[in-house]
Design a protein around this motif. Structure first.
Motif, PDB file in Angstrom:
ATOM      1  N   LYS A  35      59.455 120.235 -35.686  1.00 12.81           N
ATOM      2  CA  LYS A  35      58.246 120.026 -36.715  1.00 12.81           C
ATOM      3  C   LYS A  35      56.538 119.773 -35.258  1.00 12.81           C
ATOM      4  O   LYS A  35      56.888 119.107 -34.539  1.00 12.81           O
ATOM      5  CB  LYS A  35      58.592 118.734 -37.781  1.00 12.81           C
ATOM      6  CG  LYS A  35      59.431 120.037 -38.914  1.00 12.81           C
ATOM      7  CD  LYS A  35      59.954 118.606 -40.169  1.00 12.81           C
ATOM      8  CE  LYS A  35      60.669 119.253 -40.946  1.00 12.81           C
ATOM      9  NZ  LYS A  35      60.599 118.861 -42.596  1.00 12.81           N
ATOM     10  N   SER A  42      51.991 116.978 -43.771  1.00 12.46           N
ATOM     11  CA  SER A  42      52.469 118.852 -44.394  1.00 12.46           C
ATOM     12  C   SER A  42      53.169 119.141 -45.822  1.00 12.46           C
ATOM     13  O   SER A  42      53.014 119.424 -46.425  1.00 12.46           O
ATOM     14  CB  SER A  42      53.562 119.554 -43.644  1.00 12.46           C
ATOM     15  OG  SER A  42      54.375 118.778 -43.463  1.00 12.46           O
ATOM     16  N   SER A  59      55.256 124.194 -41.159  1.00 10.62           N
ATOM     17  CA  SER A  59      54.964 122.196 -40.583  1.00 10.62           C
ATOM     18  C   SER A  59      54.191 122.968 -39.169  1.00 10.62           C
ATOM     19  O   SER A  59      52.914 121.462 -38.760  1.00 10.62           O
ATOM     20  CB  SER A  59      55.873 121.319 -40.640  1.00 10.62           C
ATOM     21  OG  SER A  59      56.810 121.540 -38.492  1.00 10.62           O
TER      22      SER A  59
END
Length: 303
Positions: A35, A42, A59
């Motif tokens: 990520k 997020s 993300s």
């Protein structure tokens, strides 16, 4: 703010100084198996119907926009701080040096974010779009009063630190390069926030009550304009996500993703700054109770 002045900002700036290639990028690439933005920013963990790969992709899309947004807002930040230096040209040369260093660092940040955009593009599917042109938006922002623009800048530079310290730093699952970019970014933004606050108070002393009241309205207008940008960009990002992940997803799930990303962006760029204790304290020391209620009512309409 206690114990800080322009000389202290220069001292901290010299200690925190970094180079894009030697300190930040260091020949590395982004790790697309990880990520970019943590769940705390997020909010992808709230979309429980997405699988792990989909949450990771979302993300990364948000992280790409996050980097582009900083490069974008720093265009008007540099312009406004350069304008403010005029107040010190023939006066406090220590303040002038501190603010010139501020501008130099922000120009470096813009260069960093321009550098990483093609690196992000190389590892992601085609079709991503960042909708807004920095110069056009900066020109619109700079039409507002210095008081209102400094308030917006302070909010941005406070949430920069908040995001890193409370969400990005503790998350060991993020791409190391992405994480380091915002570590070094945050280091220099810390002194920028101090100078913003010093200049905001200085600007406030110049205003009549009527001028300050108008400046409060302009701050509300700026926040509404930011929200308009977030609505457009969140839609573009969700459209891109759906196109490259699962274009056949049902309407209910699409709506949940759209609402989830918009709420995440509003948290990232509006509420994490406007609700920051230091921002609330600084703002509260400059405005009346009635003006504070106007601002809170405007924020309530966005929420």
């Amino acid at each position: 703010m206690e114990g800080y002045d322009y000389a202290k900002c220069i001292e901290v700036s010299k200690r925190a100084r970094w180079d894009i290639d030697n300190d930040v990028i260091r020949g590395r690439e982004f790790d697309f198996s990880k990520k970019f933005l943590p769940d705390g920013l997020s909010k992808v963990d709230q979309l429980d119907f997405l699988n792990e790969e989909e949450r990771k992709l979302l993300s990364q899309i948000q992280g790409r926009t996050y980097a582009n947004m900083f490069g974008f807002v720093e265009r008007f930040i540099v312009a406004k701080i350069l304008e403010i230096t005029r107040n010190h040209w023939l006066g406090d040369q220590v303040a002038l040096e501190a603010l010139v260093r501020f501008c130099d660092e922000e120009l470096k940040h813009q260069k960093l974010f321009r550098r990483i955009e093609p690196m992000l593009a190389a590892g992601m599917p085609e079709g991503y779009t960042f909708l807004h042109q920095p110069d056009a938006v900066a020109a619109a922002v700079l039409e507002k009063s210095t008081w209102a623009v400094l308030a917006l800048i302070l909010e941005i530079e406070l949430f920069t630190q908040e995001h890193y310290r409370h969400s990005i730093e503790p998350d060991e699952s993020l791409s190391p390069l992405f994480k380091d970019i915002f570590l070094f970014h945050m280091k220099e933004e810390a002194t920028h926030a101090l100078m913003d606050e010093l200049e905001w108070v200085r600007e406030d002393k110049k205003l009549t009550p009527k001028e300050r009241d108008r400046a409060v309205d302009e701050l509300i207008e700026l926040v509404a304009a930011v929200d308009g940008i977030l609505q457009a960009q969140s839609k573009a990002d969700v459209d891109y996500f759906l196109k490259v992940s699962n274009p056949l997803r049902g309407k209910e799930e699409k709506n949940r993703i759209e609402n989830g990303v918009l709420n995440a962006y509003r948290w990232q760029y509006i509420f994490s700054g406007s609700e920051h204790p230091r921002f609330r304290t600084a703002l509260g020391s400059l405005i009346t109770e009635a003006q504070g209620k106007r601002i809170n009512n405007a924020l309530g309409l966005i929420r």
